[in-house]
Design an enzyme around this catalytic site. Structure first.
Site, PDB file in Angstrom:
ATOM      1  N   GLN A 101       0.844  -1.193   0.000  1.00  0.00           N
ATOM      2  CA  GLN A 101       0.000   0.000   0.000  1.00  0.00           C
ATOM      3  C   GLN A 101       0.883   1.248   0.000  1.00  0.00           C
ATOM      4  OE1 GLN A 101      -3.559  -0.332   2.842  1.00  0.00           O
ATOM      5  NE2 GLN A 101      -2.287  -2.024   3.483  1.00  0.00           N
ATOM      6  N   VAL A 103       3.472   4.172  -1.001  1.00  0.00           N
ATOM      7  CA  VAL A 103       3.729   4.924  -2.238  1.00  0.00           C
ATOM      8  C   VAL A 103       5.176   5.410  -2.279  1.00  0.00           C
ATOM      9  CG1 VAL A 103       1.301   5.674  -2.379  1.00  0.00           C
ATOM     10  CG2 VAL A 103       2.965   7.146  -1.215  1.00  0.00           C
ATOM     11  N   HIS A 119      -1.575   1.542  -4.129  1.00  0.00           N
ATOM     12  CA  HIS A 119      -1.997   2.940  -3.996  1.00  0.00           C
ATOM     13  C   HIS A 119      -1.118   3.895  -4.801  1.00  0.00           C
ATOM     14  CE1 HIS A 119      -4.163   1.746   0.012  1.00  0.00           C
ATOM     15  NE2 HIS A 119      -4.822   1.374  -1.066  1.00  0.00           N
ATOM     16  N   CYS A 127      -1.803  13.296 -15.521  1.00  0.00           N
ATOM     17  CA  CYS A 127      -2.472  14.496 -16.027  1.00  0.00           C
ATOM     18  C   CYS A 127      -3.981  14.386 -15.814  1.00  0.00           C
ATOM     19  CB  CYS A 127      -2.156  14.675 -17.511  1.00  0.00           C
ATOM     20  SG  CYS A 127      -2.983  16.126 -18.206  1.00  0.00           S
ATOM     21  N   CYS A 130      -5.333  14.710 -19.901  1.00  0.00           N
ATOM     22  CA  CYS A 130      -5.126  13.649 -20.911  1.00  0.00           C
ATOM     23  C   CYS A 130      -4.784  12.296 -20.271  1.00  0.00           C
ATOM     24  CB  CYS A 130      -4.041  14.055 -21.905  1.00  0.00           C
ATOM     25  SG  CYS A 130      -2.370  14.026 -21.231  1.00  0.00           S
ATOM     26  N   CYS A 149       0.353  18.940 -22.310  1.00  0.00           N
ATOM     27  CA  CYS A 149      -0.915  19.293 -22.967  1.00  0.00           C
ATOM     28  C   CYS A 149      -1.546  20.524 -22.315  1.00  0.00           C
ATOM     29  CB  CYS A 149      -1.895  18.110 -22.921  1.00  0.00           C
ATOM     30  SG  CYS A 149      -2.790  17.950 -21.359  1.00  0.00           S
ATOM     31  N   THR A 187       0.501  -2.947   8.567  1.00  0.00           N
ATOM     32  CA  THR A 187      -0.683  -2.235   8.074  1.00  0.00           C
ATOM     33  C   THR A 187      -1.789  -2.337   9.117  1.00  0.00           C
ATOM     34  OG1 THR A 187      -2.431  -2.124   6.398  1.00  0.00           O
ATOM     35  CG2 THR A 187      -1.319  -4.253   6.654  1.00  0.00           C
ATOM     36  N   SER A 188      -2.548  -1.243   9.253  1.00  0.00           N
ATOM     37  CA  SER A 188      -3.642  -1.244  10.232  1.00  0.00           C
ATOM     38  C   SER A 188      -4.801  -2.101   9.754  1.00  0.00           C
ATOM     39  CB  SER A 188      -4.112   0.186  10.490  1.00  0.00           C
ATOM     40  OG  SER A 188      -4.485   0.802   9.280  1.00  0.00           O
ATOM     41  N   ASN A 212       3.406  -6.811  13.395  1.00  0.00           N
ATOM     42  CA  ASN A 212       2.884  -5.477  13.699  1.00  0.00           C
ATOM     43  C   ASN A 212       3.222  -5.151  15.148  1.00  0.00           C
ATOM     44  OD1 ASN A 212       1.008  -3.139  14.129  1.00  0.00           O
ATOM     45  ND2 ASN A 212       0.202  -3.766  12.138  1.00  0.00           N
TER      46      ASN A 212
HETATM   47  C1  BJW Z   1       4.503  -1.078  12.558  1.00  0.00           C
HETATM   48  C2  BJW Z   1       5.615  -0.319  12.809  1.00  0.00           C
HETATM   49  C3  BJW Z   1       6.814  -1.007  12.751  1.00  0.00           C
HETATM   50  C4  BJW Z   1       4.015   1.019  12.949  1.00  0.00           C
HETATM   51  N1  BJW Z   1       6.808  -2.283  12.503  1.00  0.00           N
HETATM   52  N2  BJW Z   1       4.419  -2.336  12.306  1.00  0.00           N
HETATM   53  C5  BJW Z   1     -15.839  -0.716   2.581  1.00  0.00           C
HETATM   54  C6  BJW Z   1     -16.305  -0.221   3.786  1.00  0.00           C
HETATM   55  C7  BJW Z   1     -16.071   1.115   4.155  1.00  0.00           C
HETATM   56  C8  BJW Z   1     -15.354   1.973   3.323  1.00  0.00           C
HETATM   57  C9  BJW Z   1     -14.897   1.458   2.141  1.00  0.00           C
HETATM   58  C10 BJW Z   1     -15.146   0.144   1.773  1.00  0.00           C
HETATM   59  N3  BJW Z   1     -14.569  -0.064   0.556  1.00  0.00           N
HETATM   60  C11 BJW Z   1     -13.961   1.061   0.175  1.00  0.00           C
HETATM   61  C12 BJW Z   1     -14.160   2.014   1.108  1.00  0.00           C
HETATM   62  C13 BJW Z   1     -13.677   3.389   1.092  1.00  0.00           C
HETATM   63  C14 BJW Z   1     -12.212   3.511   1.413  1.00  0.00           C
HETATM   64  C15 BJW Z   1     -11.897   2.865   2.763  1.00  0.00           C
HETATM   65  O1  BJW Z   1     -11.359   1.797   2.878  1.00  0.00           O
HETATM   66  N4  BJW Z   1     -12.204   3.565   3.839  1.00  0.00           N
HETATM   67  C16 BJW Z   1     -11.940   3.057   5.185  1.00  0.00           C
HETATM   68  C17 BJW Z   1     -10.879   3.944   5.853  1.00  0.00           C
HETATM   69  C18 BJW Z   1     -13.218   2.991   5.942  1.00  0.00           C
HETATM   70  N5  BJW Z   1     -11.384   2.934   0.361  1.00  0.00           N
HETATM   71  C19 BJW Z   1     -11.191   3.551  -0.777  1.00  0.00           C
HETATM   72  O2  BJW Z   1     -11.729   4.616  -1.012  1.00  0.00           O
HETATM   73  C20 BJW Z   1     -10.284   2.875  -1.788  1.00  0.00           C
HETATM   74  N6  BJW Z   1     -10.928   2.803  -3.054  1.00  0.00           N
HETATM   75  C21 BJW Z   1     -11.914   1.958  -3.319  1.00  0.00           C
HETATM   76  O3  BJW Z   1     -12.271   1.133  -2.512  1.00  0.00           O
HETATM   77  O4  BJW Z   1     -12.454   2.094  -4.573  1.00  0.00           O
HETATM   78  C22 BJW Z   1     -13.708   1.470  -4.848  1.00  0.00           C
HETATM   79  C23 BJW Z   1     -14.767   2.374  -4.285  1.00  0.00           C
HETATM   80  C24 BJW Z   1     -14.878   3.651  -4.754  1.00  0.00           C
HETATM   81  C25 BJW Z   1     -15.865   4.490  -4.229  1.00  0.00           C
HETATM   82  C26 BJW Z   1     -16.691   4.044  -3.207  1.00  0.00           C
HETATM   83  C27 BJW Z   1     -16.535   2.748  -2.706  1.00  0.00           C
HETATM   84  C28 BJW Z   1     -15.567   1.908  -3.263  1.00  0.00           C
HETATM   85  C29 BJW Z   1      -9.020   3.695  -2.000  1.00  0.00           C
HETATM   86  C30 BJW Z   1      -8.184   3.775  -0.779  1.00  0.00           C
HETATM   87  C31 BJW Z   1      -6.986   4.689  -1.032  1.00  0.00           C
HETATM   88  C32 BJW Z   1      -6.151   4.900   0.228  1.00  0.00           C
HETATM   89  N7  BJW Z   1      -5.227   5.949  -0.013  1.00  0.00           N
HETATM   90  C33 BJW Z   1      -4.235   6.259   1.023  1.00  0.00           C
HETATM   91  C34 BJW Z   1      -3.439   7.497   0.554  1.00  0.00           C
HETATM   92  C35 BJW Z   1      -2.465   7.101  -0.562  1.00  0.00           C
HETATM   93  C36 BJW Z   1      -1.687   8.257  -1.082  1.00  0.00           C
HETATM   94  C37 BJW Z   1      -0.790   8.883  -0.052  1.00  0.00           C
HETATM   95  O5  BJW Z   1       0.093   8.237   0.546  1.00  0.00           O
HETATM   96  O6  BJW Z   1      -0.966  10.072   0.145  1.00  0.00           O
HETATM   97  O7  BJW Z   1      -3.360   5.144   1.212  1.00  0.00           O
HETATM   98  S1  BJW Z   1      -4.930   6.500   2.637  1.00  0.00           S
HETATM   99  C38 BJW Z   1      -3.596   5.758   3.515  1.00  0.00           C
HETATM  100  O8  BJW Z   1      -4.064   4.554   4.199  1.00  0.00           O
HETATM  101  C39 BJW Z   1      -2.615   5.282   2.436  1.00  0.00           C
HETATM  102  C40 BJW Z   1      -2.198   3.926   2.978  1.00  0.00           C
HETATM  103  O9  BJW Z   1      -1.665   3.140   1.928  1.00  0.00           O
HETATM  104  C41 BJW Z   1      -3.482   3.411   3.553  1.00  0.00           C
HETATM  105  C42 BJW Z   1      -3.302   2.285   4.536  1.00  0.00           C
HETATM  106  O10 BJW Z   1      -2.566   2.676   5.630  1.00  0.00           O
HETATM  107  P1  BJW Z   1      -1.577   1.642   6.325  1.00  0.00           P
HETATM  108  O11 BJW Z   1      -0.458   1.313   5.432  1.00  0.00           O
HETATM  109  O12 BJW Z   1      -2.347   0.511   6.878  1.00  0.00           O
HETATM  110  O13 BJW Z   1      -0.963   2.572   7.483  1.00  0.00           O
HETATM  111  P2  BJW Z   1      -1.546   2.910   8.935  1.00  0.00           P
HETATM  112  O14 BJW Z   1      -0.863   4.132   9.392  1.00  0.00           O
HETATM  113  O15 BJW Z   1      -3.017   2.885   8.953  1.00  0.00           O
HETATM  114  O16 BJW Z   1      -1.070   1.681   9.829  1.00  0.00           O
HETATM  115  C43 BJW Z   1       0.291   1.453  10.113  1.00  0.00           C
HETATM  116  C44 BJW Z   1       0.393   0.133  10.860  1.00  0.00           C
HETATM  117  O17 BJW Z   1       1.762  -0.178  11.038  1.00  0.00           O
HETATM  118  C45 BJW Z   1      -0.242   0.154  12.250  1.00  0.00           C
HETATM  119  O18 BJW Z   1      -1.006  -1.025  12.429  1.00  0.00           O
HETATM  120  C46 BJW Z   1       0.958   0.157  13.207  1.00  0.00           C
HETATM  121  O19 BJW Z   1       0.706  -0.551  14.416  1.00  0.00           O
HETATM  122  C47 BJW Z   1       2.001  -0.552  12.383  1.00  0.00           C
HETATM  123  N8  BJW Z   1       3.367  -0.160  12.652  1.00  0.00           N
HETATM  124  N9  BJW Z   1       5.204   1.021  13.049  1.00  0.00           N
HETATM  125  C48 BJW Z   1       5.629  -2.943  12.274  1.00  0.00           C
HETATM  126  N10 BJW Z   1       7.972  -0.338  12.998  1.00  0.00           N
HETATM  127 ZN    ZN Z   2      -1.925  16.021 -20.280  1.00  0.00          ZN
END
Ligand code: BJW
Ligand code: ZN
Length: 240
Positions: A101, A103, A119, A127, A130, A149, A187-188, A212
Site C-alpha cells: 500500500q 507509495v 496505492h 495528467c 489527458c 498538454c 498495516t492497520s 505489527n
Molecule cells: C509497525 C511499525 C513497525 C508502525 N513495525 N508495524 C468498505 C467499507 C467502508 C469503506 C470502504 C469500503 N470499501 C472502500 C471504502 C472506502 C475507502 C476505505 O477503505 N475507507 C476506510 C478507511 C473505511 N477505500 C477507498 O476509497 C479505496 N478505493 C476503493 O475502494 O475504490 C472502490 C470504491 C470507490 C468508491 C466508493 C466505494 C468503493 C481507496 C483507498 C486509497 C487509500 N489511499 C491512502 C493514501 C495514498 C496516497 C498517499 O500516501 O498520500 O493510502 S490513505 C492511507 O491509508 C494510504 C495507505 O496506503 C493506507 C493504509 O494505511 P496503512 O499502510 O495501513 O498505514 P496505517 O498508518 O493505517 O497503519 C500502520 C500500521 O503499522 C499500524 O497497524 C501500526 O501498528 C504498524 N506499525 N510502526 C511494524 N515499525
Molecule cells: Zn496532459
C-alpha cells in the site's frame, strides 16, 4: 532480541516456495517515514478528507500539492531499512511478490522485483486532462505542475473514493492465489480493498503470518502473529 514465534515463522518460511508480502506504512516506519494512523501518524496532523481525496484536489490543488511536496522532500532523505533489504535478499532464493500500500518506492530501492503498488507511487504524476502518467522526481516540485498538454498534473497515487488500478489489483490477486505463505507487515488493515487481501490469501489456502506493533483486524484469521518492529523481525525471520 529473540521474538516469540520466530522459530515457528522460520519453519513456515523455509517450507514455502511462494511467498507474498503485504506491506503497509509500518514497513517503512524504521526508515523514518511517518505512518498514517499511529500516534505520530500523518492523519493526526492533517485531515484525510481534506488532502487525500479527488474532491480536495479539485477544490484546493495548491494545498494538496504542498502536502505531497513536503512528503516528497522527506522521502528524498530516507533509505530502505533492514526489513526492505531482507525481503529483497529473500527474493533471490524464493518466488516472492510484494503487494504494497506504500507509495514511497522503498521496496524497489532495496532491490526487490515483482512489486505491486496498490496505492500508486509518490514519484509519479498523472495528467487530469489527458491522463498521461510519468515519473517525476523534482523536489521541490513546481506548484502547480502542468502536463505538456497544458492540463494540471496530480500525484500518481490512489485517494479515498477512487478505484485502484485494476491490472495491479488483478496481478496482486493472482500472486495471492499462488502463495503458500502470506506475510502481512505493518498495516492497520483498515483501508479497503487492501485490507481484504489477507482474507483472500487465507481462503486460497495460504498460511498467514502478521508482523505489527499491535493486534489488527486480521488477528482472527492469521496463523502466527509476531509482535514488534518490521525492520527488526524481518531480517531475523528471513535469514538463511
Ligand atoms: C509497525 C511499525 C513497525 C508502525 N513495525 N508495524 C468498505 C467499507 C467502508 C469503506 C470502504 C469500503 N470499501 C472502500 C471504502 C472506502 C475507502 C476505505 O477503505 N475507507 C476506510 C478507511 C473505511 N477505500 C477507498 O476509497 C479505496 N478505493 C476503493 O475502494 O475504490 C472502490 C470504491 C470507490 C468508491 C466508493 C466505494 C468503493 C481507496 C483507498 C486509497 C487509500 N489511499 C491512502 C493514501 C495514498 C496516497 C498517499 O500516501 O498520500 O493510502 S490513505 C492511507 O491509508 C494510504 C495507505 O496506503 C493506507 C493504509 O494505511 P496503512 O499502510 O495501513 O498505514 P496505517 O498508518 O493505517 O497503519 C500502520 C500500521 O503499522 C499500524 O497497524 C501500526 O501498528 C504498524 N506499525 N510502526 C511494524 N515499525
Ligand atoms: Zn496532459
Amino acid at each position: 532480541m529473540e521474538y516469540e514465534g520466530l522459530n515457528e515463522a522460520r519453519e513456515l518460511i523455509e517450507s514455502s516456495s511462494n511467498v507474498v508480502f503485504l506491506t503497509g506504512a509500518g514497513m517503512s516506519a524504521e526508515s523514518g517515514v511517518p505512518t498514517f494512523r499511529g500516534k505520530d501518524g500523518l492523519w493526526k496532523k492533517f485531515k484525510a478528507e481534506e488532502l487525500a481525496t479527488p474532491e480536495a484536489f479539485q477544490s484546493d490543488p495548491k494545498t494538496v500539492w504542498e502536502w505531497y511536496d513536503s512528503r516528497r522532500a522527506k522521502l528524498r532523505t530516507v533509505r530502505p531499512n533492514a526489513g526492505h533489504y531482507s525481503i529483497a535478499k529473500f527474493g533471490l532464493r524464493k518466488d516472492v511478490n510484494i503487494v504494497t500500500q506504500n507509495v514511497d518506492g522503498l521496496h524497489k530501492k532495496a532491490g526487490s522485483k515483482d512489486i505491486h503498488e496498490l496505492h500508486g507511487n509518490i514519484w509519479t504524476v498523472k495528467c487530469t486532462r489527458c491522463s498521461k502518467k510519468s515519473e517525476n522526481y523534482d523536489v521541490p516540485i513546481k506548484i502547480l505542475p502542468k502536463c505538456e498538454c497544458g492540463g494540471l498534473l496530480r500525484p500518481g497515487v490512489v485517494w479515498f473514493g477512487e478505484s485502484l488500478n485494476q491490472k495491479i489489483l488483478s496481478r496482486s490477486s493472482e500472486a495471492l492465489s499462488k502463495a503458500n505463505l502470506t506475510v502481512v507487515v505493518g498495516t492497520s488493515g483498515l483501508v479497503q480493498p487492501a485490507a481484504s487481501l489477507a482474507m483472500i490469501a487465507k481462503s486460497n489456502g495460504s498460511k498467514v503470518i502478521e508482523i505489527n506493533l499491535n493486534k489488527t483486524p486480521n488477528y482472527g484469521l492469521i496463523d502466527l502473529f509476531l509482535i514488534g518492529k518490521a525492520a527488526e523481525i524481518l531480517p531475523q525471520m528471513l535469514s538463511e
